[in-house]
Design a protein around this motif. Structure first.
Motif, short mmCIF file in Angstrom:
data_model
loop_
_atom_site.label_atom_id
_atom_site.label_comp_id
_atom_site.label_asym_id
_atom_site.label_seq_id
_atom_site.Cartn_x
_atom_site.Cartn_y
_atom_site.Cartn_z
N ARG A 9 75.40 33.67 79.12
CA ARG A 9 75.26 32.22 79.28
C ARG A 9 74.38 31.60 78.20
NH1 ARG A 9 77.61 30.40 83.91
NH2 ARG A 9 77.96 31.94 85.52
N ARG A 10 74.58 32.07 76.98
CA ARG A 10 73.86 31.52 75.84
C ARG A 10 74.78 30.63 75.04
NH1 ARG A 10 70.76 36.96 73.91
NH2 ARG A 10 69.24 37.00 75.59
N ARG A 11 74.22 30.02 74.01
CA ARG A 11 75.00 29.14 73.14
C ARG A 11 76.13 29.93 72.49
NH1 ARG A 11 72.91 25.11 68.41
NH2 ARG A 11 74.99 24.42 67.87
N ARG A 12 77.31 29.31 72.46
CA ARG A 12 78.52 29.98 71.98
C ARG A 12 78.92 29.46 70.61
NH1 ARG A 12 82.29 30.71 76.38
NH2 ARG A 12 83.41 31.89 74.81
N VAL A 13 79.74 30.22 69.95
CA VAL A 13 80.35 29.79 68.69
C VAL A 13 81.46 28.81 69.05
CG1 VAL A 13 81.61 30.56 66.65
CG2 VAL A 13 79.84 32.02 67.62
N SER A 14 81.53 27.69 68.34
CA SER A 14 82.55 26.69 68.68
C SER A 14 83.94 27.22 68.35
CB SER A 14 82.29 25.40 67.91
OG SER A 14 82.61 25.55 66.55
N GLU A 15 84.92 26.71 69.08
CA GLU A 15 86.30 27.12 68.82
C GLU A 15 86.72 26.71 67.41
OE1 GLU A 15 88.95 25.83 71.88
OE2 GLU A 15 88.02 27.14 73.38
N LYS A 16 86.24 25.58 66.94
CA LYS A 16 86.55 25.13 65.58
C LYS A 16 86.08 26.17 64.56
CE LYS A 16 85.67 21.38 62.34
NZ LYS A 16 84.98 20.10 62.14
N THR A 17 84.87 26.69 64.75
CA THR A 17 84.34 27.71 63.85
C THR A 17 85.18 28.98 63.92
OG1 THR A 17 82.11 26.81 64.02
CG2 THR A 17 82.31 29.10 63.28
N LEU A 18 85.56 29.39 65.12
CA LEU A 18 86.38 30.59 65.28
C LEU A 18 87.72 30.42 64.56
CD1 LEU A 18 85.67 31.46 69.01
CD2 LEU A 18 84.81 32.66 66.99
N HIS A 19 88.32 29.23 64.68
CA HIS A 19 89.60 28.99 64.00
C HIS A 19 89.44 28.96 62.48
CE1 HIS A 19 92.11 28.64 67.45
NE2 HIS A 19 91.46 27.62 67.96
N LEU A 20 88.36 28.38 62.00
CA LEU A 20 88.12 28.36 60.55
C LEU A 20 87.91 29.77 60.02
CD1 LEU A 20 85.83 25.21 60.17
CD2 LEU A 20 88.19 25.49 59.35
N MET A 21 87.24 30.61 60.78
CA MET A 21 87.04 31.99 60.36
C MET A 21 88.38 32.74 60.35
SD MET A 21 83.37 32.70 62.25
CE MET A 21 83.65 34.42 62.46
N ALA A 22 89.23 32.48 61.34
CA ALA A 22 90.55 33.10 61.37
C ALA A 22 91.39 32.62 60.20
CB ALA A 22 91.26 32.78 62.69
N HIS A 39 88.90 38.46 74.82
CA HIS A 39 88.15 37.26 74.47
C HIS A 39 89.11 36.15 74.05
CE1 HIS A 39 84.75 34.90 73.46
NE2 HIS A 39 85.03 34.82 72.18
N LYS A 40 88.96 34.99 74.65
CA LYS A 40 89.77 33.81 74.34
C LYS A 40 91.25 34.06 74.64
CE LYS A 40 86.64 31.01 72.68
NZ LYS A 40 86.29 29.79 73.36
N THR A 41 91.53 34.80 75.69
CA THR A 41 92.92 35.09 76.03
C THR A 41 93.48 34.15 77.09
OG1 THR A 41 92.21 36.71 77.67
CG2 THR A 41 92.71 37.54 75.46
N GLN A 42 92.62 33.42 77.77
CA GLN A 42 93.08 32.55 78.85
C GLN A 42 93.37 31.12 78.40
OE1 GLN A 42 93.71 33.85 81.97
NE2 GLN A 42 93.34 35.71 80.80
N LYS A 43 92.85 30.74 77.27
CA LYS A 43 93.03 29.37 76.79
C LYS A 43 94.29 29.27 75.94
CE LYS A 43 88.43 27.47 76.85
NZ LYS A 43 87.48 26.71 76.04
N THR A 44 95.34 28.68 76.51
CA THR A 44 96.62 28.58 75.82
C THR A 44 96.49 27.79 74.52
OG1 THR A 44 97.75 28.69 77.93
CG2 THR A 44 99.02 27.87 76.06
N ARG A 45 95.76 26.69 74.55
CA ARG A 45 95.61 25.86 73.35
C ARG A 45 94.94 26.66 72.22
NH1 ARG A 45 91.60 21.78 71.66
NH2 ARG A 45 92.67 20.37 70.25
N PHE A 46 93.91 27.42 72.57
CA PHE A 46 93.22 28.23 71.57
C PHE A 46 94.16 29.27 70.98
CE2 PHE A 46 90.87 31.84 70.03
CZ PHE A 46 89.86 31.25 69.29
N ARG A 47 94.91 29.95 71.86
CA ARG A 47 95.82 31.00 71.38
C ARG A 47 96.90 30.43 70.48
NH1 ARG A 47 98.41 34.12 75.77
NH2 ARG A 47 98.44 32.09 76.75
N ARG A 48 97.44 29.26 70.82
CA ARG A 48 98.47 28.65 69.98
C ARG A 48 97.93 28.33 68.59
NH1 ARG A 48 100.85 24.68 74.48
NH2 ARG A 48 102.27 26.16 75.46
N LEU A 49 96.76 27.73 68.55
CA LEU A 49 96.17 27.38 67.25
C LEU A 49 95.81 28.64 66.48
CD1 LEU A 49 95.49 25.09 65.42
CD2 LEU A 49 93.30 24.82 66.59
#
Length: 71
Positions: A9-22, A39-49
């Motif tokens: 429950r600490r500060r997380r890396v933003s999804e935007k940062t994860l996508h930029l790294m990918a 990790h990040k398998t439940q969020k359909t929007r994240f997986r699509r991007l």
């Protein structure tokens, strides 16, 4: 790192940062983290991007290989 932060429950890396790294070529590691750590398998929007970043990486690599001289 992000998965551990989520569990603690600490500060997380933003999804935007994860996508930029990918997009910058880190998609194989991101894919592995999704498979191994679930990790990040439940969020359909994240997986699509994420898969859009994979396609863009493969297209860029294909384009580079197409214009490189052989030999």
């Amino acid at each position: 790192m992000d998965k551990r932060a989520a569990v603690k429950r600490r500060r997380r890396v933003s999804e935007k940062t994860l996508h930029l790294m990918a997009l910058a070529g880190g998609w194989p590691g991101a894919w592995l983290a999704q498979q191994r750590l679930r990790h990040k398998t439940q969020k359909t929007r994240f997986r699509r991007l994420f898969w859009v970043t994979v396609v863009l990486n493969v297209a860029a690599l294909s384009g580079l290989l197409a214009v490189m001289p052989l030999g």
